[in-house]
Write a protein that holds these residues in place. Structure first.
Motif, short mmCIF file in Angstrom:
data_model
loop_
_atom_site.label_atom_id
_atom_site.label_comp_id
_atom_site.label_asym_id
_atom_site.label_seq_id
_atom_site.Cartn_x
_atom_site.Cartn_y
_atom_site.Cartn_z
N ASN A 413 -3.99 6.58 -3.79
CA ASN A 413 -3.36 5.40 -4.15
C ASN A 413 -2.01 5.54 -4.32
O ASN A 413 -1.42 5.67 -5.69
CB ASN A 413 -4.29 5.22 -5.49
N SER A 414 -1.21 5.84 -3.45
CA SER A 414 0.18 5.97 -3.54
C SER A 414 0.89 4.58 -3.83
O SER A 414 0.50 3.57 -3.47
CB SER A 414 0.80 6.71 -2.17
N GLU A 415 2.15 4.73 -4.20
CA GLU A 415 3.13 3.69 -3.94
C GLU A 415 3.14 2.82 -2.74
O GLU A 415 3.23 1.71 -2.71
CB GLU A 415 4.53 3.97 -4.66
N GLU A 416 3.27 3.73 -1.75
CA GLU A 416 3.63 3.04 -0.46
C GLU A 416 2.21 2.25 -0.21
O GLU A 416 2.79 1.16 0.45
CB GLU A 416 4.07 4.20 0.54
N LEU A 417 1.12 2.79 -0.44
CA LEU A 417 -0.21 2.01 -0.17
C LEU A 417 -0.03 0.71 -0.95
O LEU A 417 -0.52 -0.28 -0.51
CB LEU A 417 -1.23 2.78 -0.42
N GLN A 418 0.52 0.82 -2.25
CA GLN A 418 0.31 -0.38 -2.84
C GLN A 418 1.19 -1.27 -2.60
O GLN A 418 0.98 -2.62 -2.50
CB GLN A 418 0.68 0.01 -4.50
N ALA A 419 2.34 -0.94 -2.10
CA ALA A 419 3.16 -1.95 -1.65
C ALA A 419 2.79 -2.69 -0.05
O ALA A 419 2.64 -3.91 0.08
CB ALA A 419 4.80 -1.16 -1.08
N LEU A 420 2.02 -1.78 0.53
CA LEU A 420 1.34 -2.27 1.95
C LEU A 420 0.18 -3.45 1.47
O LEU A 420 0.21 -4.43 1.99
CB LEU A 420 0.71 -1.32 2.42
N VAL A 421 -0.48 -3.03 0.44
CA VAL A 421 -1.60 -3.93 0.01
C VAL A 421 -0.99 -5.33 -0.55
O VAL A 421 -1.43 -6.27 -0.39
CB VAL A 421 -2.29 -3.18 -1.20
N GLU A 422 0.00 -5.12 -1.18
CA GLU A 422 0.80 -6.38 -2.12
C GLU A 422 1.36 -7.17 -0.84
O GLU A 422 1.21 -8.22 -0.94
CB GLU A 422 1.92 -6.02 -2.76
N GLY A 423 2.01 -6.47 0.08
CA GLY A 423 2.47 -7.27 1.22
C GLY A 423 1.37 -7.95 2.11
O GLY A 423 1.53 -9.11 2.60
N LEU A 424 0.39 -7.43 2.31
CA LEU A 424 -1.04 -7.92 3.15
C LEU A 424 -1.39 -9.08 2.35
O LEU A 424 -1.69 -10.31 3.12
CB LEU A 424 -2.08 -6.93 3.04
N ALA A 425 -1.56 -9.17 1.19
CA ALA A 425 -2.17 -10.26 0.38
C ALA A 425 -1.24 -11.39 0.30
O ALA A 425 -1.64 -12.47 0.29
CB ALA A 425 -2.33 -9.84 -1.04
N GLN A 426 0.11 -11.03 0.35
CA GLN A 426 1.13 -12.10 0.26
C GLN A 426 1.40 -12.76 1.56
O GLN A 426 1.65 -14.07 1.79
CB GLN A 426 2.62 -11.52 -0.14
N GLN A 427 1.23 -12.12 2.67
CA GLN A 427 1.46 -12.48 4.00
C GLN A 427 0.36 -13.32 4.85
O GLN A 427 0.89 -14.28 5.47
CB GLN A 427 1.94 -11.58 4.88
N HIS A 428 -0.74 -12.87 4.33
CA HIS A 428 -1.87 -13.48 4.70
C HIS A 428 -2.59 -14.44 3.76
O HIS A 428 -3.63 -13.80 3.06
CB HIS A 428 -3.03 -12.50 5.55
N ALA A 429 -2.45 -15.80 3.88
CA ALA A 429 -3.24 -16.49 3.00
C ALA A 429 -4.74 -16.52 3.25
O ALA A 429 -5.16 -16.67 4.33
CB ALA A 429 -2.65 -18.04 3.09
N GLY A 430 -5.49 -16.49 2.41
CA GLY A 430 -6.79 -16.67 2.74
C GLY A 430 -7.65 -15.12 3.11
O GLY A 430 -8.40 -15.10 3.59
N PHE A 431 -6.66 -13.97 2.96
CA PHE A 431 -7.07 -12.87 3.68
C PHE A 431 -8.43 -12.24 3.18
O PHE A 431 -9.25 -11.93 3.98
CB PHE A 431 -5.94 -11.73 3.15
#
Length: 476
Positions: A413-431
């Motif tokens: 659970n790294s900071e880099e992975l958290q940033a990736l997770v946040e980006g995915l949820a933000q970029q893909h509506a209805g992910f």
């Protein structure tokens, strides 16, 4: 340091370079000179030590002067004997002869030379864990055995302590983000063995233990430097006058830190300590060990490597292969649905980033592969290739889940992975409404992790609901 988890890989110098360094160490070169000097008139006592009357001649041969000259000559003789450079020819007469290992120093391979040096190192480390035994005669009991408790010395405990310190120095040196070949402050090494990891501010009692350990280590590293294991800047002599003085709290400049001793593991020392760790049962990989193995061994072997070491290992692996065939081998090894498959694919993708455009046919061959088609498109697009087919929605989601699964395996659970997770949820509506349907073995675990990592409670809840649906869909 646990022997259950693999240690970070070490980048060793070539054996020829290390062997040259071994032959140049003061202690081994002295031992070799004494072995060549020994002849029919050389005599040793029952323990194999040079008899006292021959120590001055040995010291003179070695160019040693001063009060400690005889002691240094005796140390070099012990190393020569233990490393097989000389051997006892007649125990009753105390006669010696040249040992079989002596010829290896000039006529053997670099590996042979390093084996002789390793034997010498073991002698020096064993001697370094022995304190000043001026009172050993008084500690003899009626049966002639040494009462170690009266000396305040625990032989096994002392050896374990020094082994632990050397293990920590090795770990600091090889860890990515560590000091590398830069020196390590002696107080930090001592504290690594004394101060509990969960302790906040050390107590006075703990600080006193650290100070005592520093003084022991100061003597030990002075003894270990002549065999080439470390480069050592001793504790400032003026500090010895006040044993109560502790390293200053708060910011200190480099000169102040250096007064308390600085130790650097040499490239030869890294080789020697790795050999000792392997002998003790540790998993201690070295960069380059996988160069002659298959792609499956490369991808699995570098799975737990830090990024820099993984790239260095991969570069050596690729150096002896033609790019197109290497790419095909890597892609074939990256397939699979086992627990390690996502990380293998991530390492495959990283390895492919190091090959040239001549590997393009191999990537085009897997465009329709459900596991490899996504990463193939990424490689082709990043390389500016023409006619790269757009990925399907299913392929995009599958690649996303696979990538997050790989990052979880590599970094947790790294900071880099958290940033990736946040980006995915933000970029893909209805992910999350679609992601739970992805036919990937790690879909539910990835969605659960996204629920843990996302700081927005609403988004996190959506991720957990999607994870529940994914488990239900797969009967979990």
């Amino acid at each position: 340091m646990s022997d259950s988890a693999p240690l970070p890989p070490v980048r060793l110098r070539p054996e020829a370079e290390l062997a040259h360094a071994a032959l140049s160490t003061p202690l081994l070169s002295r031992a070799a000179r004494l072995a060549r000097w020994a002849g029919p008139d050389t005599r040793v006592d029952a323990g194999g030590e040079l008899v006292e009357e021959q120590l001055p001649a040995a010291a003179e041969l070695l160019g040693l002067t001063g009060d400690d000259a005889a002691a240094y000559a005796g140390e070099a003789w012990r190393v020569a004997l233990d490393a097989g450079l000389v051997e006892i020819a007649d125990e009753d007469a105390g006669a010696v002869a040249a040992g079989e290992e002596l010829t290896l120093l000039t006529g053997g391979s670099p590996h042979d030379v390093l084996a002789v040096w390793q034997a010498a190192l073991e002698t020096v480390i064993a001697d370094a864990s022995v304190p000043d035994l001026d009172g050993i005669v008084d500690a003899l009991d009626e049966g002639g055995e040494v009462d170690f408790s009266s000396l305040g010395w625990d032989p096994e405990g002392e050896a374990d302590f020094l082994d632990g310190v050397l293990g920590n120095l090795y770990l600091l040196t090889v860890s990515e983000g560590g000091p590398g070949e830069a020196p390590v402050p002696l107080p930090a090494l001592a504290a690594s063995m004394i101060v509990p990891s969960d302790m906040g501010e050390p107590t006075n009692d703990v600080l006193e233990q650290v100070s005592d350990a520093m003084m022991r280590l100061d003597d030990q590293f002075r003894a270990l430097e002549p065999i080439g294991l470390v480069e050592y800047q001793p504790v400032d002599e003026t500090l010895m006058a006040d044993v109560e003085e502790e390293p200053a709290a708060g910011p200190v400049d480099e000169a102040d830190v250096a007064r308390y001793g600085m130790v650097r593991l040499t490239p030869l020392g890294a080789y020697g300590l790795r050999a000792r760790l392997l002998e003790a049962g540790f998993v201690a990989p070295a960069v380059g060990e996988l160069a002659d193995k298959g792609a499956d061994a490369l991808l699995d072997g570098t799975a737990a490597f830090p990024q820099g070491a993984a790239q260095a290992e991969t570069e050596q692996w690729l150096a002896s292969r033609e790019s197109l065939s290497a790419a095909r081998e890597l892609l074939a090894a990256a397939r699979g649905e086992d627990a390690g498959a996502p990380l293998r694919r991530l390492r495959c993708q990283q390895a492919l980033s190091l090959v040239g455009p001549e590997a393009e046919p191999a990537l085009r061959e897997v465009l329709d592969d459900p596991e490899l088609g996504g990463l193939a498109r990424v490689w082709l697009a990043e390389g500016g290739a023409a006619d790269v087919p757009a990925p399907s929605q299913d392929m995009i989601f599958w690649l996303t889940i696979d990538t997050v699964a790989a990052q979880l395996a590599a970094e947790g659970n790294s900071e880099e992975l958290q940033a990736l997770v946040e980006g995915l949820a933000q970029q893909h509506a209805g992910f999350f409404a679609e992601a739970w349907r992805v036919d990937h073995p790690d879909t539910a675990d990835v969605l659960e992790a996204m629920g843990r990592l996302h700081p927005d409670k609403k988004v996190a809840k959506e991720a957990r609901k999607a994870a529940f649906k994914a488990r239900s869909q797969h009967g979990g």
